[in-house]
Design a protein around this motif. Sequence first.
Motif, PDB file in Angstrom:
ATOM      1  N   VAL A  98       0.812  -1.228   0.000  1.00  0.00           N
ATOM      2  CA  VAL A  98       0.000   0.000   0.000  1.00  0.00           C
ATOM      3  C   VAL A  98       0.847   1.282   0.000  1.00  0.00           C
ATOM      4  O   VAL A  98       0.505   2.250  -0.686  1.00  0.00           O
ATOM      5  N   SER A  99       1.964   1.280   0.722  1.00  0.00           N
ATOM      6  CA  SER A  99       2.720   2.540   0.746  1.00  0.00           C
ATOM      7  C   SER A  99       3.362   2.815  -0.611  1.00  0.00           C
ATOM      8  O   SER A  99       3.589   3.980  -0.960  1.00  0.00           O
ATOM      9  N   LEU A 100       3.642   1.750  -1.379  1.00  0.00           N
ATOM     10  CA  LEU A 100       4.200   1.961  -2.731  1.00  0.00           C
ATOM     11  C   LEU A 100       3.112   2.507  -3.662  1.00  0.00           C
ATOM     12  O   LEU A 100       3.354   3.403  -4.474  1.00  0.00           O
ATOM     13  N   VAL A 101       1.921   1.974  -3.507  1.00  0.00           N
ATOM     14  CA  VAL A 101       0.794   2.459  -4.324  1.00  0.00           C
ATOM     15  C   VAL A 101       0.455   3.909  -3.945  1.00  0.00           C
ATOM     16  O   VAL A 101       0.196   4.758  -4.811  1.00  0.00           O
ATOM     17  N   ALA A 102       0.523   4.200  -2.633  1.00  0.00           N
ATOM     18  CA  ALA A 102       0.183   5.554  -2.161  1.00  0.00           C
ATOM     19  C   ALA A 102       1.228   6.596  -2.563  1.00  0.00           C
ATOM     20  O   ALA A 102       0.975   7.795  -2.443  1.00  0.00           O
ATOM     21  N   ALA A 103       2.388   6.134  -3.021  1.00  0.00           N
ATOM     22  CA  ALA A 103       3.429   7.085  -3.454  1.00  0.00           C
ATOM     23  C   ALA A 103       3.237   7.515  -4.903  1.00  0.00           C
ATOM     24  O   ALA A 103       3.938   8.422  -5.381  1.00  0.00           O
ATOM     25  N   ILE A 104       2.310   6.876  -5.622  1.00  0.00           N
ATOM     26  CA  ILE A 104       2.121   7.185  -7.051  1.00  0.00           C
ATOM     27  C   ILE A 104       1.289   8.473  -7.179  1.00  0.00           C
ATOM     28  O   ILE A 104       0.140   8.533  -6.715  1.00  0.00           O
ATOM     29  N   PRO A 105       1.852   9.525  -7.791  1.00  0.00           N
ATOM     30  CA  PRO A 105       1.141  10.812  -7.849  1.00  0.00           C
ATOM     31  C   PRO A 105      -0.261  10.717  -8.459  1.00  0.00           C
ATOM     32  O   PRO A 105      -1.188  11.376  -7.986  1.00  0.00           O
ATOM     33  N   GLU A 106      -0.422   9.890  -9.490  1.00  0.00           N
ATOM     34  CA  GLU A 106      -1.747   9.777 -10.131  1.00  0.00           C
ATOM     35  C   GLU A 106      -2.778   9.199  -9.153  1.00  0.00           C
ATOM     36  O   GLU A 106      -3.956   9.572  -9.170  1.00  0.00           O
ATOM     37  N   VAL A 107      -2.333   8.272  -8.326  1.00  0.00           N
ATOM     38  CA  VAL A 107      -3.243   7.674  -7.335  1.00  0.00           C
ATOM     39  C   VAL A 107      -3.655   8.745  -6.324  1.00  0.00           C
ATOM     40  O   VAL A 107      -4.833   8.891  -5.973  1.00  0.00           O
ATOM     41  N   SER A 164       5.380  -4.745   8.835  1.00  0.00           N
ATOM     42  CA  SER A 164       6.453  -3.864   9.275  1.00  0.00           C
ATOM     43  C   SER A 164       6.020  -2.405   9.179  1.00  0.00           C
ATOM     44  O   SER A 164       6.058  -1.789   8.114  1.00  0.00           O
ATOM     45  N   ILE A 165       5.588  -1.839  10.306  1.00  0.00           N
ATOM     46  CA  ILE A 165       5.107  -0.459  10.244  1.00  0.00           C
ATOM     47  C   ILE A 165       6.254   0.519  10.047  1.00  0.00           C
ATOM     48  O   ILE A 165       6.081   1.556   9.450  1.00  0.00           O
ATOM     49  N   SER A 166       7.463   0.145  10.536  1.00  0.00           N
ATOM     50  CA  SER A 166       8.560   1.111  10.396  1.00  0.00           C
ATOM     51  C   SER A 166       8.948   1.265   8.925  1.00  0.00           C
ATOM     52  O   SER A 166       9.235   2.371   8.463  1.00  0.00           O
ATOM     53  N   GLU A 167       8.881   0.158   8.179  1.00  0.00           N
ATOM     54  CA  GLU A 167       9.220   0.265   6.756  1.00  0.00           C
ATOM     55  C   GLU A 167       8.154   1.091   6.015  1.00  0.00           C
ATOM     56  O   GLU A 167       8.454   1.925   5.170  1.00  0.00           O
ATOM     57  N   ARG A 168       6.907   0.860   6.392  1.00  0.00           N
ATOM     58  CA  ARG A 168       5.809   1.594   5.742  1.00  0.00           C
ATOM     59  C   ARG A 168       5.906   3.093   6.073  1.00  0.00           C
ATOM     60  O   ARG A 168       5.765   3.942   5.203  1.00  0.00           O
ATOM     61  N   ASP A 169       6.196   3.388   7.337  1.00  0.00           N
ATOM     62  CA  ASP A 169       6.345   4.799   7.727  1.00  0.00           C
ATOM     63  C   ASP A 169       7.495   5.462   6.973  1.00  0.00           C
ATOM     64  O   ASP A 169       7.408   6.617   6.580  1.00  0.00           O
ATOM     65  N   LYS A 170       8.593   4.704   6.800  1.00  0.00           N
ATOM     66  CA  LYS A 170       9.763   5.254   6.088  1.00  0.00           C
ATOM     67  C   LYS A 170       9.345   5.609   4.647  1.00  0.00           C
ATOM     68  O   LYS A 170       9.607   6.703   4.158  1.00  0.00           O
ATOM     69  N   ASN A 171       8.647   4.665   3.995  1.00  0.00           N
ATOM     70  CA  ASN A 171       8.168   4.945   2.631  1.00  0.00           C
ATOM     71  C   ASN A 171       7.256   6.168   2.620  1.00  0.00           C
ATOM     72  O   ASN A 171       7.355   7.031   1.749  1.00  0.00           O
ATOM     73  N   PRO A 179       4.250  13.679   1.261  1.00  0.00           N
ATOM     74  CA  PRO A 179       4.777  12.769   2.283  1.00  0.00           C
ATOM     75  C   PRO A 179       4.084  12.951   3.628  1.00  0.00           C
ATOM     76  O   PRO A 179       3.458  13.981   3.873  1.00  0.00           O
ATOM     77  N   LEU A 180       4.249  11.924   4.474  1.00  0.00           N
ATOM     78  CA  LEU A 180       3.759  12.026   5.848  1.00  0.00           C
ATOM     79  C   LEU A 180       4.608  13.056   6.572  1.00  0.00           C
ATOM     80  O   LEU A 180       5.804  12.845   6.767  1.00  0.00           O
ATOM     81  N   THR A 181       4.003  14.158   6.937  1.00  0.00           N
ATOM     82  CA  THR A 181       4.719  15.180   7.684  1.00  0.00           C
ATOM     83  C   THR A 181       3.705  15.997   8.461  1.00  0.00           C
ATOM     84  O   THR A 181       2.549  16.108   8.057  1.00  0.00           O
ATOM     85  N   ARG A 182       4.173  16.565   9.543  1.00  0.00           N
ATOM     86  CA  ARG A 182       3.272  17.356  10.367  1.00  0.00           C
ATOM     87  C   ARG A 182       3.060  18.718   9.710  1.00  0.00           C
ATOM     88  O   ARG A 182       4.041  19.363   9.302  1.00  0.00           O
ATOM     89  N   ALA A 183       1.830  19.159   9.611  1.00  0.00           N
ATOM     90  CA  ALA A 183       1.581  20.525   9.127  1.00  0.00           C
ATOM     91  C   ALA A 183       2.145  21.489  10.172  1.00  0.00           C
ATOM     92  O   ALA A 183       2.060  21.221  11.375  1.00  0.00           O
ATOM     93  N   ALA A 184       2.713  22.589   9.739  1.00  0.00           N
ATOM     94  CA  ALA A 184       3.347  23.531  10.669  1.00  0.00           C
ATOM     95  C   ALA A 184       2.355  24.011  11.728  1.00  0.00           C
ATOM     96  O   ALA A 184       2.738  24.270  12.867  1.00  0.00           O
ATOM     97  N   ASP A 185       1.071  24.107  11.360  1.00  0.00           N
ATOM     98  CA  ASP A 185       0.071  24.618  12.299  1.00  0.00           C
ATOM     99  C   ASP A 185      -0.759  23.499  12.947  1.00  0.00           C
ATOM    100  O   ASP A 185      -1.830  23.762  13.491  1.00  0.00           O
ATOM    101  N   ALA A 186      -0.247  22.261  12.898  1.00  0.00           N
ATOM    102  CA  ALA A 186      -0.986  21.156  13.547  1.00  0.00           C
ATOM    103  C   ALA A 186      -0.619  21.072  15.022  1.00  0.00           C
ATOM    104  O   ALA A 186       0.509  21.355  15.405  1.00  0.00           O
ATOM    105  N   ARG A 187      -1.579  20.678  15.828  1.00  0.00           N
ATOM    106  CA  ARG A 187      -1.291  20.428  17.251  1.00  0.00           C
ATOM    107  C   ARG A 187      -0.789  18.980  17.362  1.00  0.00           C
ATOM    108  O   ARG A 187      -1.471  18.048  16.925  1.00  0.00           O
ATOM    109  N   VAL A 188       0.392  18.817  17.935  1.00  0.00           N
ATOM    110  CA  VAL A 188       0.981  17.480  18.051  1.00  0.00           C
ATOM    111  C   VAL A 188       0.530  16.837  19.358  1.00  0.00           C
ATOM    112  O   VAL A 188       0.584  17.470  20.410  1.00  0.00           O
TER     113      VAL A 188
END
Length: 215
Positions: A98-107, A164-171, A179-188
Motif C-alpha cells: 500500500v505505501s508503494l501504491v500511495a506514493a504514485i502521484p496519479e493515485v 512492518s510499520i517502520s518500513e511503511r512509515d519510512k516509505n 509525504p507524511l509530515t506534520r503541518a506547521a500549524d498542527a497540534r501534536v
Amino acid sequence: MKPPAIAIDGPAASGKSTVAKLVAKELGYTFINTGAMYRAIAWYLAQQGVTPAQREKIAEMLPIMPLDFGKEGTVSTVLCAGKRLESELTEPVVNDRVSLVAAIPEVRAFLLHKQRKYNESEAVVMEGRDIGTVVFPDTPFKYFVTASEEVRAARRAAQGLTDSISERDKNDRERACSPLTRAADARVIDTSDMSIEQVVAEIVNDIKAKTQTLA
Ligand code: DC
C-alpha cells in the motif's frame, strides 16, 4: 459556508483511527478513513496482477476501477463491484504494497478529489497522512497524533497484525508526493502515555475552543 473538516494525521498504529472515530462520534461528524481508500486500490491492483511498479498502467486503470468510495451511516466505506471491502484491506499483500501504491502521484490526485468531495456537503473527521498538509490545508483543525515506535509496534501486535510499520512509515515519510509530515500549524499529540479518552478529550476541547474563537 463550508462545513468544518477536522484533519487527523500521523504514522501507522499511532492510534489515530480509533481517536478519529470517537471524535467524529462525539461531534456528530462523518468519519473518513483515507488509508482504506489507498488500501482498496492496492488490493484491487493485486487482484488484477498489477504491481506498484506499473505506474502507467495504474494511471490508465484508475478511472475504470469498479471501486466506490461512499459511506454507511456516519462512517466511510469502500465497495468493489458493490461489495463492501473489509478484511481484504488488511491482507498481507495490501500491507506490503500500500505505501508503494500511495506514493504514485496519479493515485494521490485521483483520491484527493474524492476526499475533498466528502466535505462539500457535510462536516468530516478525516484521518490519514496528508490531510492537514494537502487535503484541507486551510482548516484550522489539524492534529498530528503520534506515539513512540515501541508503543506503536505493541499496538500493532495487539491488533494481531505483524506487518512492518517502520518500513511503511519510512516509505510514507520519504515519498516525493504528499509525504507524511506534520503541518506547521498542527497540534501534536504524543499518545504514548495517554488513554484514548484523554486524546479524544484533548482534541474535542481544542475544536470547541477554536470554534468559539472563530465565531
Ligand atoms: O492508515 P493506514 O495504515 O490504513 O494507511 C495505509 C497506507 O496508505 C499507508 O502506507 C499510508 C497511506 N496513506 C497515505 O499515503 N495518505 C493518506 N492520507 C492515508 C494513507
